[in-house]
Design a protein around this motif. Structure first.
Motif, PDB file in Angstrom:
ATOM      1  N   ALA A   1       5.064 -45.713 -13.795  1.00 57.83           N
ATOM      2  CA  ALA A   1       5.636 -46.171 -12.521  1.00 57.83           C
ATOM      3  C   ALA A   1       4.556 -46.604 -11.536  1.00 57.83           C
ATOM      4  O   ALA A   1       4.675 -47.653 -10.898  1.00 57.83           O
ATOM      5  N   ASP A   2       3.503 -45.812 -11.412  1.00 59.60           N
ATOM      6  CA  ASP A   2       2.476 -46.126 -10.424  1.00 59.60           C
ATOM      7  C   ASP A   2       1.730 -47.417 -10.762  1.00 59.60           C
ATOM      8  O   ASP A   2       1.415 -48.216  -9.871  1.00 59.60           O
TER       9      ASP A   2
ATOM     10  N   TYR B   1       5.725 -34.809  -5.037  1.00 62.95           N
ATOM     11  CA  TYR B   1       5.865 -35.692  -3.877  1.00 62.95           C
ATOM     12  C   TYR B   1       5.246 -35.074  -2.628  1.00 62.95           C
ATOM     13  O   TYR B   1       4.690 -35.776  -1.789  1.00 62.95           O
TER      14      TYR B   1
ATOM     15  N   ASP C   1       5.129 -41.004 -14.210  1.00 63.07           N
ATOM     16  CA  ASP C   1       4.291 -41.288 -13.057  1.00 63.07           C
ATOM     17  C   ASP C   1       3.222 -42.332 -13.377  1.00 63.07           C
ATOM     18  O   ASP C   1       2.993 -43.252 -12.591  1.00 63.07           O
TER      19      ASP C   1
ATOM     20  N   GLN D   1       9.327 -32.857  -9.206  1.00 61.74           N
ATOM     21  CA  GLN D   1       9.054 -34.033  -8.391  1.00 61.74           C
ATOM     22  C   GLN D   1       8.887 -33.656  -6.914  1.00 61.74           C
ATOM     23  O   GLN D   1       8.070 -34.251  -6.215  1.00 61.74           O
TER      24      GLN D   1
ATOM     25  N   SER E   1       7.247 -46.132  -5.392  1.00 60.40           N
ATOM     26  CA  SER E   1       6.684 -45.261  -6.416  1.00 60.40           C
ATOM     27  C   SER E   1       7.549 -44.014  -6.613  1.00 60.40           C
ATOM     28  O   SER E   1       7.819 -43.605  -7.743  1.00 60.40           O
TER      29      SER E   1
ATOM     30  N   CYS F   1       7.449 -36.082 -16.439  1.00 57.54           N
ATOM     31  CA  CYS F   1       7.033 -36.466 -15.086  1.00 57.54           C
ATOM     32  C   CYS F   1       5.673 -37.159 -15.102  1.00 57.54           C
ATOM     33  O   CYS F   1       5.473 -38.166 -14.428  1.00 57.54           O
TER      34      CYS F   1
ATOM     35  N   ALA G   1      10.705 -40.344 -14.911  1.00 56.17           N
ATOM     36  CA  ALA G   1      10.483 -38.929 -15.247  1.00 56.17           C
ATOM     37  C   ALA G   1      11.768 -38.313 -15.793  1.00 56.17           C
ATOM     38  O   ALA G   1      11.743 -37.567 -16.777  1.00 56.17           O
TER      39      ALA G   1
ATOM     40  N   ASP H   1       9.223 -43.381 -10.088  1.00 52.82           N
ATOM     41  CA  ASP H   1       8.709 -42.148 -10.712  1.00 52.82           C
ATOM     42  C   ASP H   1       9.862 -41.251 -11.142  1.00 52.82           C
ATOM     43  O   ASP H   1       9.886 -40.740 -12.260  1.00 52.82           O
TER      44      ASP H   1
END
Length: 199
Positions: free
Chosen positions: A74-75, A144, A71, A140, A93, A67, A101, A97
């Protein structure tokens, strides 16, 4: 775990370092002595009866490594390519993500489960999918939740961006929230034998 411990330290700070010296180093020394198949079966049987907090925590941090790495990639991708979904970079995102992940988590899990169970190929991949899909989803959700709080309540305007230190500071809290929401799921996964007890 050689990758998992350093990645865990990215968000877990001194707590991850403490856990490594308390659990990780001992496990690494034990692994050098090569656990017999009988010892492994005994450990798994004990874990199914009642997983130790250390076993559950290590299992949760294992999926957390996927994760965390997903992250970061992805970010920065969402920010760098100005990606949006439903008009927001946050939703883009979230989707990217989760996909990254999941893929990374399955990869980490495969290389844990396959040698411990003596399986490979699709059998190993399927075992990894069963072991980590629910864990990653639980992680997640916690992550989130914190990200939504940060985006809409703590820093509503302007929103923090991945090129700001504050963004990654908030992301550390998101990862810790993910650990706490994934912990109960990992207890169940270790207890049912879907996930290997690694501590």
């Amino acid at each position: 775990m050689n990758i998992v411990w350093p990645v865990t330290a990215l968000y877990g700070s001194v707590f991850a370092l403490w856990a490594y010296f308390r659990i990780g180093r001992k496990k690494a020394k034990d692994a050098q002595q090569s656990m017999s198949e009988e010892e492994h079966k005994r450990m798994m049987k004990e874990a199914k009866e009642h997983p130790k907090p250390s076993q559950t925590g290590v299992a949760a941090s294992h999926c957390g490594a996927g994760c965390a790495l997903g992250d970061v990639v992805a970010d920065f991708a969402v920010f760098g390519f100005a990606l949006t979904l439903w008009g927001s970079d946050l939703w883009a995102s979230f989707v990217i993500d989760y996909i990254l992940a999941w893929l990374l988590g399955i990869g980490f899990q495969y290389f844990t489960i396959a040698p411990m169970r003596g399986i490979s190929g699709w059998e190993g991949i399927w075992a990894a999918i069963k072991a980590d899909t629910f864990s990653i989803t639980a992680w997640q959700l916690g992550m989130y939740g914190w990200m939504l709080l940060t985006y809409f309540v703590i820093f509503p305007h302007p929103h923090l961006q991945p090129n700001q230190a504050g963004y990654w500071f908030m992301m550390q809290f998101a990862m810790i929230a993910g650990f706490f929401t994934a912990y109960p799921m990992n207890y169940i996964l270790v207890k049912t034998g879907l996930k290997e007890a690694m501590a």
